[in-house]
Scaffold this motif. Structure first.
Motif, PDB file in Angstrom:
ATOM      1  N   UNK A 195     -33.600 -11.323  17.340  1.00 39.87           N
ATOM      2  CA  UNK A 195     -33.072 -10.292  18.223  1.00 39.87           C
ATOM      3  C   UNK A 195     -34.020 -10.066  19.403  1.00 39.87           C
ATOM      4  N   UNK A 196     -35.317 -10.034  19.091  1.00 40.57           N
ATOM      5  CA  UNK A 196     -36.295  -9.827  20.168  1.00 40.57           C
ATOM      6  C   UNK A 196     -36.189 -10.905  21.238  1.00 40.57           C
ATOM      7  N   UNK A 197     -36.103 -12.186  20.807  1.00 40.23           N
ATOM      8  CA  UNK A 197     -36.050 -13.229  21.851  1.00 40.23           C
ATOM      9  C   UNK A 197     -34.704 -13.232  22.555  1.00 40.23           C
ATOM     10  N   UNK A 198     -33.624 -12.904  21.828  1.00 39.28           N
ATOM     11  CA  UNK A 198     -32.316 -12.878  22.496  1.00 39.28           C
ATOM     12  C   UNK A 198     -32.297 -11.818  23.588  1.00 39.28           C
ATOM     13  N   UNK A 199     -32.982 -10.698  23.308  1.00 38.44           N
ATOM     14  CA  UNK A 199     -33.023  -9.633  24.309  1.00 38.44           C
ATOM     15  C   UNK A 199     -33.823 -10.052  25.536  1.00 38.44           C
ATOM     16  N   UNK A 200     -34.727 -11.033  25.343  1.00 32.14           N
ATOM     17  CA  UNK A 200     -35.581 -11.439  26.461  1.00 32.14           C
ATOM     18  C   UNK A 200     -34.961 -12.529  27.316  1.00 32.14           C
ATOM     19  N   UNK A 201     -33.828 -13.066  26.903  1.00 28.80           N
ATOM     20  CA  UNK A 201     -33.200 -14.115  27.718  1.00 28.80           C
ATOM     21  C   UNK A 201     -32.912 -13.540  29.104  1.00 28.80           C
ATOM     22  N   UNK A 202     -33.397 -14.213  30.160  1.00 29.51           N
ATOM     23  CA  UNK A 202     -33.218 -13.656  31.501  1.00 29.51           C
ATOM     24  C   UNK A 202     -31.735 -13.447  31.805  1.00 29.51           C
ATOM     25  N   UNK A 203     -31.446 -12.286  32.367  1.00 29.56           N
ATOM     26  CA  UNK A 203     -30.056 -11.971  32.661  1.00 29.56           C
ATOM     27  C   UNK A 203     -29.466 -12.991  33.630  1.00 29.56           C
ATOM     28  N   UNK A 204     -30.312 -13.512  34.536  1.00 25.84           N
ATOM     29  CA  UNK A 204     -29.803 -14.469  35.525  1.00 25.84           C
ATOM     30  C   UNK A 204     -29.268 -15.724  34.835  1.00 25.84           C
ATOM     31  N   UNK A 205     -29.938 -16.171  33.737  1.00 31.33           N
ATOM     32  CA  UNK A 205     -29.444 -17.351  33.020  1.00 31.33           C
ATOM     33  C   UNK A 205     -28.060 -17.093  32.448  1.00 31.33           C
ATOM     34  N   UNK A 206     -27.923 -15.910  31.834  1.00 31.81           N
ATOM     35  CA  UNK A 206     -26.650 -15.607  31.180  1.00 31.81           C
ATOM     36  C   UNK A 206     -25.544 -15.454  32.221  1.00 31.81           C
ATOM     37  N   UNK A 221     -24.626 -20.813  23.761  1.00 36.86           N
ATOM     38  CA  UNK A 221     -25.130 -22.143  23.431  1.00 36.86           C
ATOM     39  C   UNK A 221     -25.976 -22.712  24.566  1.00 36.86           C
ATOM     40  N   UNK A 222     -25.570 -22.424  25.801  1.00 34.82           N
ATOM     41  CA  UNK A 222     -26.269 -23.044  26.938  1.00 34.82           C
ATOM     42  C   UNK A 222     -27.481 -22.240  27.397  1.00 34.82           C
ATOM     43  N   UNK A 223     -27.370 -20.900  27.355  1.00 33.98           N
ATOM     44  CA  UNK A 223     -28.444 -20.091  27.930  1.00 33.98           C
ATOM     45  C   UNK A 223     -29.321 -19.420  26.867  1.00 33.98           C
ATOM     46  N   UNK A 224     -28.694 -18.944  25.789  1.00 32.68           N
ATOM     47  CA  UNK A 224     -29.442 -18.111  24.845  1.00 32.68           C
ATOM     48  C   UNK A 224     -30.199 -18.949  23.807  1.00 32.68           C
ATOM     49  N   UNK A 225     -29.476 -19.872  23.169  1.00 27.05           N
ATOM     50  CA  UNK A 225     -30.097 -20.624  22.069  1.00 27.05           C
ATOM     51  C   UNK A 225     -31.297 -21.465  22.546  1.00 27.05           C
ATOM     52  N   UNK A 226     -31.166 -22.227  23.649  1.00 22.50           N
ATOM     53  CA  UNK A 226     -32.334 -23.016  24.080  1.00 22.50           C
ATOM     54  C   UNK A 226     -33.541 -22.137  24.388  1.00 22.50           C
ATOM     55  N   UNK A 227     -33.269 -20.979  25.012  1.00 21.64           N
ATOM     56  CA  UNK A 227     -34.369 -20.079  25.340  1.00 21.64           C
ATOM     57  C   UNK A 227     -34.976 -19.482  24.082  1.00 21.64           C
ATOM     58  N   UNK A 228     -34.103 -19.162  23.108  1.00 23.19           N
ATOM     59  CA  UNK A 228     -34.583 -18.428  21.941  1.00 23.19           C
ATOM     60  C   UNK A 228     -35.075 -19.299  20.805  1.00 23.19           C
TER      61      UNK A 228
END
Lengths: 320, 363
Positions: A195-206, A221-228
């Protein structure tokens, strides 16, 4: 609010050394050093106390399964079956918990209605607040009773699969039950990290993904999982460390035997931690020293797993 | 839909033109589809299970969930497209994941409450197990509650000063290799299995007092090995939140650093620190394994002296009753579990209240 490190930005003005400053700074540093001393002490005392039995042991400590240590003459004991059981139980827990934990983290961050998301996250945190002995009591008093018919069903239809071979334990007090309870116990740990890393995914990526016409799942799949991914891996490994060292749930649920067995639906197997808790009150002769040696093995395993987890997590911080 | 869609999906456009007012390929399911589908499937599976004489709430939920995933995916593939179908399937899976997590929580809390309330009364909380044979319909957990309070109290007395001072060192003073080492090893210490913390004290006690010596103090020390890293972590986090401007303002007024920490930094962070300490307490109060090794697992009498004799605690009480295995023992265990959970929840909620009402207001 600044996030800079106060120790580097806020220097005490140079001048006369105040006695209060010296005392306070040194007692703070002393506490920090004390922690290092305690940790070194844990390792040193365990090594020192296990030395006795390890030198008297007539069997190979690492490749023997039997545990005949409660004697003064020719003790023969080893951690093979115990170490196997420990890893097996933790592996079951990890396999069961990780996908669910990722799902929960995604649910709380991206799917749940905003207004109640915090409350739902808090509910998952409650799972972490429940003492392990209560999990054990729940496991043996409620869960195994529910699982026993399910195991029979599993053996009837999937008995050809080696892990699920019979004869099924009628009490349900098997490694799989213990693994399920361990999975519940590590669920909040993995969820919290993910949850912590998902919250940190940059909004611009999403937003970029969504703007390209991605559905919510494609965005994840494209923005959140690779980052997290490093955070998820780190969380899973922290959970693994917890599952490896967990004592009570296993000690209360499993009906133990010191054999290396892959059959999850049969009673058998045992973990290091549970073995120590069960054997300690009756230990005589080299018994206590031998149990401390087993504890040392557990300490080493969890230390490696936790250090690897911290390494993965801290690498993420550098790149994020 | 825009021009590119027309080029890439001519069939979809054709179909929509043919029947503009109905659901068509490339269209979308109405917003109310998921809840309505779910309700219908719930009723259908309930009916089917009744007819098949296989009524079981657990099976009903599982059947409904699986059926919903199949139906919504198929419907979406037909009406929308495969990408949206996958999205709907994943949405269902994610909801199910959360549901799965709630099953153990709800069933655990419910079971403990239902089974524990049977025996939990004033008598249970005010007598010990002294002179009670394992199967006698008497006895209580007073000695265990007392032991838990004494042991965790001492553990807190040891861990809070060490943990807080270490956090202060890490945030206010630490630099260089020592800081890195302490940070790293505090993380490592967080991962020490509780049973190993127990063995550590066993080894220490054997060296100092010889074998077989168990008492409450040993239990408290083993718990503080587990508690210190948690306290350090949470205090460190809270101290870092204190704005640097406050420290600088204090220095500018000529206040020495140690007084700045004591009078400015700590009071600002005190709510968060209190919360962190209570959460750490909630964590160690339920620890069982180290106490079996260090404080003993067979005490039956009231013992408030931490340096003399075995001391019972609530978690160990639960464990030892379960090991005895009779019906009455399970009743005692459930009642003790309810007491323990009540204490933990109390700590948990008070901690939340403290952090909510006493936190410094953000400017």
């Amino acid at each position: 609010m600044t996030t800079t490190d106060p120790s580097t930005t806020a220097h005490v003005p140079r001048g006369k050394r105040r006695i209060g400053d010296v005392v306070f700074a040194n007692s703070a540093r002393g506490s920090g050093i004390l922690i290092l001393v305690i940790l070194a002490g844990v390792a040193a005392f365990l090594v020192a106390q296990s030395f006795d039995s390890l030198t008297a042991n007539t069997a190979n400590f690492l490749t023997t399964s039997e545990w005949d240590a409660n004697t003064r003459e020719a003790p023969a004991f080893g951690v093979l079956a115990l170490a196997f059981g420990t890893v097996l139980g933790a592996a079951i827990a990890l396999v069961l918990a990780t996908p669910v934990a990722i799902g929960i983290a995604l649910f709380i961050v991206y799917y749940a209605p905003r207004r109640i998301a915090a409350v739902l996250g808090y509910l998952v945190d409650l799972l972490a607040a429940i003492p392990s002995v209560v999990y054990g009591l729940w496991g043996i008093g409620w869960l195994v009773v529910q699982l026993a018919p399910f195991y029979t069903w599993l053996e009837t239809y999937f008995g050809w699969f080696p892990l699920f071979a019979g004869p099924v334990s009628t009490t349900g007090r098997t490694m799989l039950s213990a693994g399920i309870v361990l999975a519940v116990m590590i669920l909040p740990i993995i969820t919290a990290m993910s949850r912590d890393v998902f919250l940190q995914v940059p909004q611009s990526h999403r937003e970029a993904a969504l703007a390209l016409g991605a559905t919510r799942w494609e965005m994840i799949r494209m923005a959140v999982i690779p980052f997290g991914r490093p955070g998820i891996i780190g969380g899973a490994m922290l959970g693994l460390g917890r599952a490896l060292g967990e004592t009570m749930a296993v000690a209360m649920i499993l009906s133990p035997s010191l054999v290396v067995s892959w059959f999850l639906l049969q009673s058998g197997n045992q973990t290091i931690a549970a073995h120590i808790a069960l054997q300690y009150p009756e230990a005589t002769g080299y018994g206590v020293s031998a149990l401390i040696a087993a504890g040392l093995v557990l300490f080493a395993i969890t230390l490696l797993v936790n250090m690897a987890a911290r390494f993965v997590v801290s690498r993420r911080k550098e790149f994020a | 839909m825009s021009a590119p869609t027309q080029l890439s999906e001519p069939i979809a456009e054709d179909a929509r033109m043919a029947a503009p007012n109905t659901l068509s390929l490339g269209g979308s399911l109405p917003r109310f589809t998921p809840p309505v589908t779910l309700a219908v499937l719930l009723l259908v599976s309930a009916g089917a299970l009744f007819l098949l004489d296989a009524w079981n709430p657990a099976v009903l939920v599982i059947v409904t969930a699986v059926a919903y995933m199949v139906v919504i995916t198929l419907a979406s593939v037909i009406v929308e497209n495969s990408r949206k179908a996958k999205d709907r399937l994943v949405t269902a899976v994610v909801y199910v994941c959360f549901g799965i997590a709630m099953v153990p929580l709800v069933s655990l809390l419910w079971t403990v409450l239902a089974e524990g309330i049977v025996r939990l009364d004033g008598y249970f909380l005010s007598v010990s197990m002294n002179g009670v044979t394992p199967s006698m319909d008497a006895g209580g957990a007073y000695h265990a509650v007392l032991g838990t309070l004494v042991i965790t109290g001492i553990a807190a007395l040891i861990s809070v000063p060490i943990g807080l001072m270490t956090a202060i060192y890490l945030v206010e003073y630490g630099r260089g290799r020592l800081k890195t080492a302490i940070t790293f090893f505090v993380d490592v210490m967080t991962g020490i299995p509780s049973i190993v913390a127990g063995l550590f004290v066993v080894a220490l006690w054997i060296m100092i007092f010889g074998p077989g010596e168990t008492n409450g103090l040993a239990g408290a020390i083993s718990l503080s090995v587990l508690m210190i890293p948690v306290v350090v972590r949470s205090c460190e986090e809270m101290l870092r939140l204190v704005p640097n401007e406050l420290r600088e303002a204090s220095y500018a007024l000529g206040v020495p650093k140690w007084l700045t920490v004591l009078k400015v930094v700590l009071p600002t962070a005190i709510a968060g620190i209190t919360t962190g300490i209570m959460l750490a307490l909630a964590r160690v109060i339920g620890e069982t394994a180290p106490l079996i090794l260090t404080a003993g697992s067979s005490a039956v009498a009231i013992n408030a002296n931490p340096v003399e004799g075995q001391m019972m605690s609530l978690p160990v009480f639960i464990y030892s009753q379960v090991r005895m295995g009779g019906a009455i023992n399970y009743e005692r265990a459930w009642a003790a579990a309810l007491t323990l959970i009540a204490i933990v929840m109390l700590l948990f909620f008070v901690a939340r209240l403290v952090s909510r009402f006493f936190a410094p207001k953000a400017r």
